[in-house]
Design an enzyme around this catalytic site. Structure first.
Site, mmCIF file in Angstrom:
data_model
loop_
_atom_site.group_PDB
_atom_site.id
_atom_site.type_symbol
_atom_site.label_atom_id
_atom_site.label_comp_id
_atom_site.label_asym_id
_atom_site.label_seq_id
_atom_site.Cartn_x
_atom_site.Cartn_y
_atom_site.Cartn_z
ATOM 1 N N HIS A 103 14.010 -28.774 -28.609
ATOM 2 C CA HIS A 103 15.262 -28.396 -29.022
ATOM 3 C C HIS A 103 16.004 -29.520 -29.793
ATOM 4 C CE1 HIS A 103 15.569 -25.019 -26.265
ATOM 5 N NE2 HIS A 103 14.552 -25.453 -25.986
ATOM 6 N N ASP A 109 16.472 -20.979 -30.020
ATOM 7 C CA ASP A 109 16.205 -20.866 -28.336
ATOM 8 C C ASP A 109 15.652 -19.509 -28.106
ATOM 9 O OD1 ASP A 109 17.849 -23.393 -27.829
ATOM 10 O OD2 ASP A 109 19.304 -22.271 -26.624
ATOM 11 N N HIS A 113 14.705 -19.822 -22.254
ATOM 12 C CA HIS A 113 15.460 -21.280 -22.030
ATOM 13 C C HIS A 113 16.303 -21.256 -20.604
ATOM 14 C CE1 HIS A 113 16.737 -25.063 -23.163
ATOM 15 N NE2 HIS A 113 18.221 -24.570 -23.755
#
Ligand SMILES: *[C@@H]1O[C@H](CO)[C@@H](O)[C@H](O)[C@H]1NC(C)=O
Ligand SMILES: *[C@@H]1O[C@H](CO)[C@@H](O)[C@H](O)[C@H]1NC(C)=O
Length: 269
Positions: A103, A109, A113
């Site tokens: 990240h 994402d 996540h």
């Protein structure tokens, strides 16, 4: 020559050159028909190259450098590349290895996540839909005096599936600052809920460290990931780009099993 004709030529070239020459490399085939379509293909490529570089391409990816802000107050990403073999040390080649949080910098994402059920279901970055990551997109400026809450006044029409939200983060040059700043602007929980309930947006791009403001870090993510069909794209570089309509192309690395991945993103005007 019209675009439709060019396309027809291109399409015609594919099956013929594959079929021609009895398995020989098409470039060496004696088959007249095949040679002809290879020529037509070459001619088409030459014309396309003659148009020169595509000057409509705008890179909205932050360069991967050790100074990239990390997700903690004052933290930077730190060195991510290490020269494992170096010519300076007598090796015959230079060879680097990469080590970074998934990240870091401009990244996507995946649903896993924040949502354990999605993670268990295998919804990693490799399962993200390229048709959501690539397509027409709207770049909008949001009010600078607030985090991203319910924003009816933006009047984002139904049917718009990709929106990049430019915020105070760009004005403050937060992604250029050496060290993370948790006062970045992002979605609040009710802002995320508004987006889910009132728009058809499937790709949410932001110019800060996270799609969710720090005070709503988990709760806003939970709303976005209730269903696995929204893709947050975070830490975009939206400096000096006019608000408006673009073609967006994001191509995250295919990191099997990962809940996030660095991505290159470009706009085409
Ligand atoms: C290999 O790495 C060394 C050490 O960083 C550098 O000085 C050299 O220019 C590099 N050589 C090539 C061919 O990239
Ligand atoms: C956005 O929220 C963060 C905390 O999550 C806060 O520090 C910041 O001041 C807020 N920004 C604005 C413009 O309201």
């Amino acid at each position: 020559m019209g675009g439709a004709l060019l396309l027809t030529l291109l399409l015609a070239a594919v099956p013929l050159s594959l079929g021609g020459g009895g398995g020989a490399h098409p470039g060496y085939s004696d088959d007249d028909e095949s040679a002809c379509t290879v020529d037509a293909g070459a001619e088409l490529l030459r014309r396309m190259e003659e148009r020169g570089p595509d000057r409509r391409i705008i890179d909205i990816t932050h360069a991967v450098v050790p100074d990239l802000p990390a997700f903690a107050t004052g933290a930077v990403a730190g060195p991510m590349l290490r020269l494992r073999e170096s010519m300076a040390d007598g090796s015959e080649y230079n060879l680097s290895e990469l080590r970074m949080e998934c990240h870091t910098g401009t990244h996507v994402d995946a649903p896993g996540h924040i949502n354990q059920a999605h993670f268990a279901a295998g919804l990693d970055v490799d399962t993200l839909d390229l048709h959501v990551l690539n397509g027409p997109a709207l770049l909008v400026d949001v009010p600078r005096n607030t985090n991203i809450t319910a924003m009816e006044f933006l009047n984002i029409p139904r049917g718009v599936r990709r929106v990049l939200f430019r915020t105070l983060n760009t004005d403050r040059k937060l992604m250029w600052r050496k060290g993370g700043d948790m006062s970045y602007v992002g979605f609040t929980e009710d802002g995320a809920q508004w987006l889910v309930d009132n728009t058809d947006i499937k790709l949410v791009g932001v110019d800060g460290l996270s799609v969710a403001s720090f005070d709503h870090l988990i709760s806003a993510h939970v709303v976005f990931f209730k269903t696995p069909d929204i893709i947050p794209v975070e830490s975009l570089n939206l400096d000096d780009i006019e608000a408006g309509i673009y073609m967006l192309h994001c191509l995250p690395l295919r990191l099997v099993g990962a809940e996030g991945a660095p991505t290159r993103c470009i706009l085409i005007k």
